[in-house]
Design an enzyme around this catalytic site. Structure first.
Site, PDB file in Angstrom:
ATOM      1  N   SER A  36     -63.318  23.766  45.668  1.00  0.00           N
ATOM      2  CA  SER A  36     -64.033  24.949  46.171  1.00  0.00           C
ATOM      3  C   SER A  36     -64.261  24.930  47.683  1.00  0.00           C
ATOM      4  O   SER A  36     -65.304  25.398  48.145  1.00  0.00           O
ATOM      5  CB  SER A  36     -65.353  25.153  45.420  1.00  0.00           C
ATOM      6  N   HIS A  51     -53.165  15.361  39.866  1.00  0.00           N
ATOM      7  CA  HIS A  51     -54.178  16.421  39.929  1.00  0.00           C
ATOM      8  C   HIS A  51     -54.947  16.446  38.612  1.00  0.00           C
ATOM      9  O   HIS A  51     -54.367  16.227  37.545  1.00  0.00           O
ATOM     10  CB  HIS A  51     -53.510  17.772  40.202  1.00  0.00           C
ATOM     11  N   GLY A  85     -62.381  24.950  41.399  1.00  0.00           N
ATOM     12  CA  GLY A  85     -62.316  26.320  40.895  1.00  0.00           C
ATOM     13  C   GLY A  85     -63.645  26.850  40.378  1.00  0.00           C
ATOM     14  O   GLY A  85     -63.701  27.897  39.743  1.00  0.00           O
ATOM     15  N   ASN A 119     -52.808  24.172  47.573  1.00  0.00           N
ATOM     16  CA  ASN A 119     -52.211  23.986  46.244  1.00  0.00           C
ATOM     17  C   ASN A 119     -52.245  25.339  45.539  1.00  0.00           C
ATOM     18  O   ASN A 119     -53.302  25.783  45.099  1.00  0.00           O
ATOM     19  CB  ASN A 119     -53.039  22.934  45.481  1.00  0.00           C
ATOM     20  N   TRP A 120     -51.089  25.967  45.462  1.00  0.00           N
ATOM     21  CA  TRP A 120     -51.036  27.331  44.904  1.00  0.00           C
ATOM     22  C   TRP A 120     -51.123  27.341  43.380  1.00  0.00           C
ATOM     23  O   TRP A 120     -51.229  28.403  42.781  1.00  0.00           O
ATOM     24  CB  TRP A 120     -49.758  28.043  45.364  1.00  0.00           C
ATOM     25  N   LYS A 121     -51.000  26.193  42.767  1.00  0.00           N
ATOM     26  CA  LYS A 121     -51.048  26.083  41.293  1.00  0.00           C
ATOM     27  C   LYS A 121     -50.061  27.086  40.674  1.00  0.00           C
ATOM     28  O   LYS A 121     -49.033  27.386  41.294  1.00  0.00           O
ATOM     29  CB  LYS A 121     -52.490  26.280  40.797  1.00  0.00           C
ATOM     30  N   GLU A 158     -55.877  18.753  36.788  1.00  0.00           N
ATOM     31  CA  GLU A 158     -55.331  19.655  35.762  1.00  0.00           C
ATOM     32  C   GLU A 158     -54.149  19.006  35.054  1.00  0.00           C
ATOM     33  O   GLU A 158     -53.940  19.209  33.858  1.00  0.00           O
ATOM     34  CB  GLU A 158     -54.944  21.000  36.408  1.00  0.00           C
ATOM     35  N   GLY A 182     -57.384  24.956  46.718  1.00  0.00           N
ATOM     36  CA  GLY A 182     -56.799  25.723  45.630  1.00  0.00           C
ATOM     37  C   GLY A 182     -56.955  27.206  45.876  1.00  0.00           C
ATOM     38  O   GLY A 182     -56.221  27.818  46.652  1.00  0.00           O
ATOM     39  N   GLY A 183     -57.964  27.799  45.250  1.00  0.00           N
ATOM     40  CA  GLY A 183     -58.181  29.250  45.296  1.00  0.00           C
ATOM     41  C   GLY A 183     -58.085  29.862  46.684  1.00  0.00           C
ATOM     42  O   GLY A 183     -57.394  30.879  46.877  1.00  0.00           O
ATOM     43  N   GLU A 187     -61.188  14.835  44.517  1.00  0.00           N
ATOM     44  CA  GLU A 187     -61.511  16.160  43.998  1.00  0.00           C
ATOM     45  C   GLU A 187     -62.426  16.008  42.780  1.00  0.00           C
ATOM     46  O   GLU A 187     -61.937  15.795  41.661  1.00  0.00           O
ATOM     47  CB  GLU A 187     -60.232  16.893  43.575  1.00  0.00           C
TER      48      GLU A 187
HETATM   49  P1  PGA Z   1     -60.172  24.927  44.333  1.00  0.00           P
HETATM   50  O1  PGA Z   1     -59.025  23.899  43.829  1.00  0.00           O
HETATM   51  O2  PGA Z   1     -60.118  24.909  45.840  1.00  0.00           O
HETATM   52  O3  PGA Z   1     -59.763  26.253  43.757  1.00  0.00           O
HETATM   53  O4  PGA Z   1     -61.448  24.431  43.803  1.00  0.00           O
HETATM   54  C1  PGA Z   1     -58.822  22.678  44.470  1.00  0.00           C
HETATM   55  C2  PGA Z   1     -57.703  21.927  43.786  1.00  0.00           C
HETATM   56  O5  PGA Z   1     -57.592  21.985  42.556  1.00  0.00           O
HETATM   57  O6  PGA Z   1     -56.883  21.266  44.452  1.00  0.00           O
END
Ligand code: PGA
Length: 252
Positions: free
Chosen positions: A215, A97, A175, A9-11, A99, A236-237, A169
């Site tokens: 993470s 998600h 993050g 997930n590149w956000k 966010e 994510g990251g 998640e």
């Molecule tokens: P993260 O994000 O790996 O940076 O913790 C995961 C996500 O939000 O899908």
């Protein structure tokens, strides 16, 4: 036997040039890997979906959108429909998600409508669930996840579940560098699978893919992915760096 899925997930990261470079690096890394039981997905931002779908044509990489609107079309300034995604070759969407829930106030009612819209278009949904830190501290994490699951998904019929992938998640792990311990992930994944078995049946529950997100890094991926009910990860990251993302794909 469930296959493994690793989804990046590149956000809101990577402009067009950066997206092209990252896809090319991932493509070349994957070309030397044996991927028979692993599905690799990437979710770039909307404006780069078209370019990325062109770049991955003929490869094993699936492209997903990070969100989608619940309406077919109309006066929803700034929104993107299922049909628009499909017109650029995208048939998978991440919904719910944390966010989106936290910053854009997406609640269960809205998410149920989005899921319905995606399924009407035969799209695959990666549906995210997960508790906040306060919920876990108050020992409410199972309740929170149960309601997130029931409120948005338990109106679905058996056949609909073929197109649903869940991603657990825990918000406190997204993050933050703090990952759920493998046994915490396993415990919640087993809990989710059990709720599905109670509502539907064992067979359906055994077939649902449940990813872990929060993470995940090359250093912890093997341990997390080795848990019985963890069918891969939503990353994510670490998905923004080809070497890390490929190492995570390699870890499943
Ligand atoms: P993260 O994000 O790996 O940076 O913790 C995961 C996500 O939000 O899908």
């Amino acid at each position: 036997m469930r296959k493994k899925i690793v989804a990046g997930n590149w956000k809101m990261n990577n402009d067009l040039q950066a997206s092209i470079s990252l896809v090319n690096e991932i493509k070349s890394g994957l070309s030397s890997m044996e991927l028979s039981s692993t599905e690799v997905m990437i979710a770039p931002t909307f404006v780069n979906l078209h370019a990325v779908t062109k770049l991955v044509e003929g490869t094993a990489i699936t492209v997903a959108a990070q969100n989608m609107h619940f309406a077919e079309k109309g006066a929803y300034t700034g929104e993107i429909s299922a049909k628009m995604l499909q017109s650029v070759g995208v048939n998978t969407v991440i919904l719910g998600h944390s966010e989106r829930r936290a910053y854009f106030h997406e609640d269960a009612t809205m998410l149920a409508k989005k899921v319905e819209q995606a399924l009407e278009h035969q799209m695959k949904v990666i549906f995210c669930l997960g508790e906040q830190l306060e919920d876990r501290k108050a020992d409410q994490h199972f309740n929170v996840v149960e309601y997130q699951l029931k409120d948005a998904l338990f109106q679905l019929n058996d056949a609909d579940w073929q197109d649903i992938v869940l991603a657990y998640e825990p918000v406190w792990a997204i993050g933050t560098g703090e990952t759920a311990r493998p046994e915490q992930a396993q415990e919640m994944h087993a809990f989710i699978r059990n709720l599905i078995a109670e509502q539907y049946d064992e067979k359906l529950a055994e077939e649902v893919h449940i990813l872990y997100g929060g993470s995940v890094k090359p250093t912890n991926a093997v341990e997390i992915f080795s848990q019985k009910d963890v069918d891969g990860g939503l990353i994510g990251g670490a998905s923004l760096n080809a070497t890390d993302f490929l190492a995570i794909v390699n870890a499943v």
